[in-house]
Design a protein around this motif. Structure first.
Motif, PDB file in Angstrom:
ATOM      1  N   ASN A  27      13.257 -14.994 -26.712  1.00 15.98           N
ATOM      2  CA  ASN A  27      14.282 -15.824 -25.276  1.00 15.98           C
ATOM      3  C   ASN A  27      14.938 -15.843 -24.663  1.00 15.98           C
ATOM      4  OD1 ASN A  27      11.929 -17.450 -26.399  1.00 15.98           O
ATOM      5  ND2 ASN A  27      13.140 -18.802 -28.072  1.00 15.98           N
ATOM      6  N   CYS A  28      15.809 -15.036 -25.066  1.00 20.52           N
ATOM      7  CA  CYS A  28      16.822 -14.617 -24.324  1.00 20.52           C
ATOM      8  C   CYS A  28      16.350 -13.879 -22.858  1.00 20.52           C
ATOM      9  CB  CYS A  28      17.947 -13.320 -25.264  1.00 20.52           C
ATOM     10  SG  CYS A  28      18.800 -12.646 -24.276  1.00 20.52           S
ATOM     11  N   SER A  78      16.095  -9.884 -23.614  1.00 22.07           N
ATOM     12  CA  SER A  78      15.009  -9.683 -24.627  1.00 22.07           C
ATOM     13  C   SER A  78      14.703  -8.636 -24.086  1.00 22.07           C
ATOM     14  CB  SER A  78      14.480 -11.048 -24.930  1.00 22.07           C
ATOM     15  OG  SER A  78      13.692 -10.838 -24.226  1.00 22.07           O
ATOM     16  N   CYS A 108      20.417 -14.362 -33.511  1.00 22.88           N
ATOM     17  CA  CYS A 108      20.949 -15.102 -31.612  1.00 22.88           C
ATOM     18  C   CYS A 108      19.644 -15.422 -30.655  1.00 22.88           C
ATOM     19  CB  CYS A 108      20.957 -13.517 -30.944  1.00 22.88           C
ATOM     20  SG  CYS A 108      19.523 -12.036 -30.746  1.00 22.88           S
ATOM     21  N   ASP A 109      18.670 -15.563 -29.843  1.00 25.00           N
ATOM     22  CA  ASP A 109      18.528 -16.130 -28.755  1.00 25.00           C
ATOM     23  C   ASP A 109      16.875 -14.669 -28.694  1.00 25.00           C
ATOM     24  OD1 ASP A 109      17.528 -18.247 -27.764  1.00 25.00           O
ATOM     25  OD2 ASP A 109      17.965 -17.609 -25.678  1.00 25.00           O
TER      26      ASP A 109
END
Length: 60
Positions: A42-43, A46, A38-39
């Motif tokens: 950087n989400c 997070s 997943c990201d």
């Protein structure tokens, strides 16, 4: 340096649904590193990610 792989299930706020995330974790002289499908990290969510919280709990 030992690399561990986990499949973690949890609620993703970005996708607004439960997700299974593949997480790889390893530790070296610089600290603990995570690679996910997943990201993370950087989400925008997070800091409050339930999936990664569960993954970190499993590592401890």
């Amino acid at each position: 340096m030992e690399e561990q792989e986990r499949i973690v299930n949890g609620y993703c706020r970005t996708w607004n649904q439960n997700r299974m995330v593949i997480c790889e974790c390893w530790t070296d002289e610089e600290g603990t590193h995570w690679e996910t499908d997943c990201d993370y990290p950087n989400c925008v969510h997070s800091g409050s990610c339930e999936v990664m919280k569960r993954a970190v709990d499993l590592e401890q």
